[in-house]
Design a protein around this motif. Sequence first.
Motif, PDB file in Angstrom:
ATOM      1  N   ILE A 374       2.132   2.551   6.646  1.00  0.00           N
ATOM      2  CA  ILE A 374       1.540   1.532   7.206  1.00  0.00           C
ATOM      3  C   ILE A 374       0.199   1.234   6.481  1.00  0.00           C
ATOM      4  O   ILE A 374      -0.478   2.293   6.599  1.00  0.00           O
ATOM      5  CB  ILE A 374       1.332   1.813   8.747  1.00  0.00           C
ATOM      6  N   LYS A 376      -3.478  -0.577   5.871  1.00  0.00           N
ATOM      7  CA  LYS A 376      -4.640  -1.848   6.273  1.00  0.00           C
ATOM      8  C   LYS A 376      -5.576  -1.725   5.287  1.00  0.00           C
ATOM      9  O   LYS A 376      -5.827  -0.879   4.641  1.00  0.00           O
ATOM     10  CB  LYS A 376      -4.938  -1.027   7.567  1.00  0.00           C
ATOM     11  N   ARG A 387       0.327  -3.205  -2.152  1.00  0.00           N
ATOM     12  CA  ARG A 387       1.716  -2.871  -1.788  1.00  0.00           C
ATOM     13  C   ARG A 387       2.738  -2.793  -3.065  1.00  0.00           C
ATOM     14  O   ARG A 387       3.486  -1.834  -3.212  1.00  0.00           O
ATOM     15  CB  ARG A 387       2.247  -3.871  -0.965  1.00  0.00           C
ATOM     16  N   LEU A 403       6.329  -0.306   6.719  1.00  0.00           N
ATOM     17  CA  LEU A 403       6.600  -0.740   8.225  1.00  0.00           C
ATOM     18  C   LEU A 403       5.581  -2.158   8.533  1.00  0.00           C
ATOM     19  O   LEU A 403       6.031  -3.033   9.140  1.00  0.00           O
ATOM     20  CB  LEU A 403       6.252   0.132   9.112  1.00  0.00           C
ATOM     21  N   SER A 404       4.325  -1.885   8.000  1.00  0.00           N
ATOM     22  CA  SER A 404       3.592  -3.099   8.025  1.00  0.00           C
ATOM     23  C   SER A 404       2.329  -2.916   6.826  1.00  0.00           C
ATOM     24  O   SER A 404       2.084  -1.669   6.455  1.00  0.00           O
ATOM     25  CB  SER A 404       3.046  -3.258   9.466  1.00  0.00           C
ATOM     26  N   ALA A 405       1.972  -4.265   6.657  1.00  0.00           N
ATOM     27  CA  ALA A 405       0.766  -4.158   5.519  1.00  0.00           C
ATOM     28  C   ALA A 405      -0.219  -5.294   6.119  1.00  0.00           C
ATOM     29  O   ALA A 405       0.578  -6.491   5.747  1.00  0.00           O
ATOM     30  CB  ALA A 405       1.349  -4.350   4.181  1.00  0.00           C
ATOM     31  N   ALA A 406      -1.333  -5.236   6.379  1.00  0.00           N
ATOM     32  CA  ALA A 406      -1.957  -6.305   6.880  1.00  0.00           C
ATOM     33  C   ALA A 406      -3.582  -5.886   6.415  1.00  0.00           C
ATOM     34  O   ALA A 406      -4.007  -4.715   6.276  1.00  0.00           O
ATOM     35  CB  ALA A 406      -1.772  -6.489   8.185  1.00  0.00           C
ATOM     36  N   ASP A 414      -1.643   0.423  15.407  1.00  0.00           N
ATOM     37  CA  ASP A 414      -0.923   1.095  14.125  1.00  0.00           C
ATOM     38  C   ASP A 414      -0.736   2.212  14.186  1.00  0.00           C
ATOM     39  O   ASP A 414       0.526   2.762  13.828  1.00  0.00           O
ATOM     40  CB  ASP A 414      -1.995   0.951  13.121  1.00  0.00           C
ATOM     41  N   LEU A 417       2.854   2.571  16.224  1.00  0.00           N
ATOM     42  CA  LEU A 417       3.834   2.441  15.345  1.00  0.00           C
ATOM     43  C   LEU A 417       4.160   3.492  14.679  1.00  0.00           C
ATOM     44  O   LEU A 417       5.470   3.917  14.205  1.00  0.00           O
ATOM     45  CB  LEU A 417       3.395   1.242  14.412  1.00  0.00           C
TER      46      LEU A 417
END
Length: 472
Positions: A374, A376, A387, A403-406, A414, A417
Amino acid sequence: FQLLADLIKLQVFVAPHQAIEPDIAALVCEQHGYVFEREKREKGGGVHKVEEVIVEPEAPADEPEEALKLRPPIITIMGHVDHGKTTLLDRIRKSRITASEAGGITQHIGAYKIEHDGKPVTFIDTPGHAIFSSMRARGADITDIVVLVVAANDGLMPQTLEAIAHAKKAQKTIIVAINKCDLESANPMHVKSQLAERGLQTTDFGGDTECVEISALNGKGVDELLDLLALQAEVLELKANPKGHARASIIEAKYQQGRGAVASVIVESGTLRTGKPFICGPFAGKVKALINDRGEAIKEATPGTPVEVIGFEELPRVGDSLVEMENDRTSKKLAGERQEELRAERLKVPQKSRMEDLLAHAHDGGAKAILRLILKTDVQGSVEAIRNAVLDIESDKVDVNFLSAAAGPITEGDVQLASSSDAVVIGFNIKVEAKAARLAKAEGVQIKLYSVVYELIDQVREAMLGLLEPET
Ligand code: GDP
């Protein structure tokens, strides 16, 4: 520090000046040839009360010099698949069986010991670096010299580079065997120039990496390789104290019909003898039988000797230490304490994925490990850049899954998750919200923070190669 390192090997984590269990103190003393004396006091019912002791980390912990004797070097063969590691191991093993033993069956016990010019040399019989790194991950660093096999017709390949990285990280002496030199297409010079590009300049090019051209197939050059190994072993002055309590490292373990849990070990110090009680990881045991690499039952095994041990209560793990104990009572007591500790540990923090032991789970099945991330970051612009850079890392052992990148700080969401999906949280130039930090601690979620892109990418790459050292 030696003492702290010893304690960590025993899976005991203490701060300097912190009291340790008497049994453990005794164990450490024994390993270093000291006798640990307990103060006993009678208490109601004749129960012995054992005083706690404080062991100063500065206490002299080295073996007395005069007790040390030369021991065989322990060799691991590494290199790319199909470059001839197995052929070389077989060739060395077979050619070293003396006439009188020619009829004997060699038994695979994970390692074997040969004699070259009257000097013993021990080879780990499992080529590749899986065992090397899984043992190192447990702090069992028994290899002295790495033989890097490179096929002369193929040159340096991905697993060759990985092996070099592993050996260098572990600060092992590397000796290069350029193999398949019998082939028309062999080009040892090319291999040497490739090696030089990787910082392994061979001696004939003015460097200090020993290198020998061989053919594992027809045996040419193999004697020279063994000469080099014996020479290098002399330079390294490998010594151990054969007296006193035995300590050995597990290199293989399996269940066998009728024999129970059986493990192969290499003795590190002391002499392992039948009938002796021991502790291995969280389990007690007693040496019921010792079988050597010729399949013969033996009574004792000295430092540097590989031997199969029968008498484990449970299957030990590769890299665990087997340590001889005074008697059954102390080994069982210590085992009980270790099991209790493990239970408490398990209850405390659920164990989640960590970048450092990503590969530890990948070795066995052969299936790829998955690194779930994950990400951030501080600004949206760096999200995609990081990424993509991570996804560009090549590995045949690990798949990366974002799973997520923000952009934005690391939040409780976060961490939740990460916890539910067994992921690692990576932060670039951002803060962790206080609530998120607390939750991460409670849930055992790993958060890694970076402020330099290269460092982030390097660490992920190292994790994917199993090279990342655990955080201290
Ligand atoms: P490993 O995957 O590194 O263990 O490689 P192997 O030992 O299984 O060898 C792979 C293939 O290369 C086998 O077919 C061997 O017979 C062959 N091989 C190994 N050493 C040599 C050599 O010195 N010369 C030649 N021509 N072939 C070799």
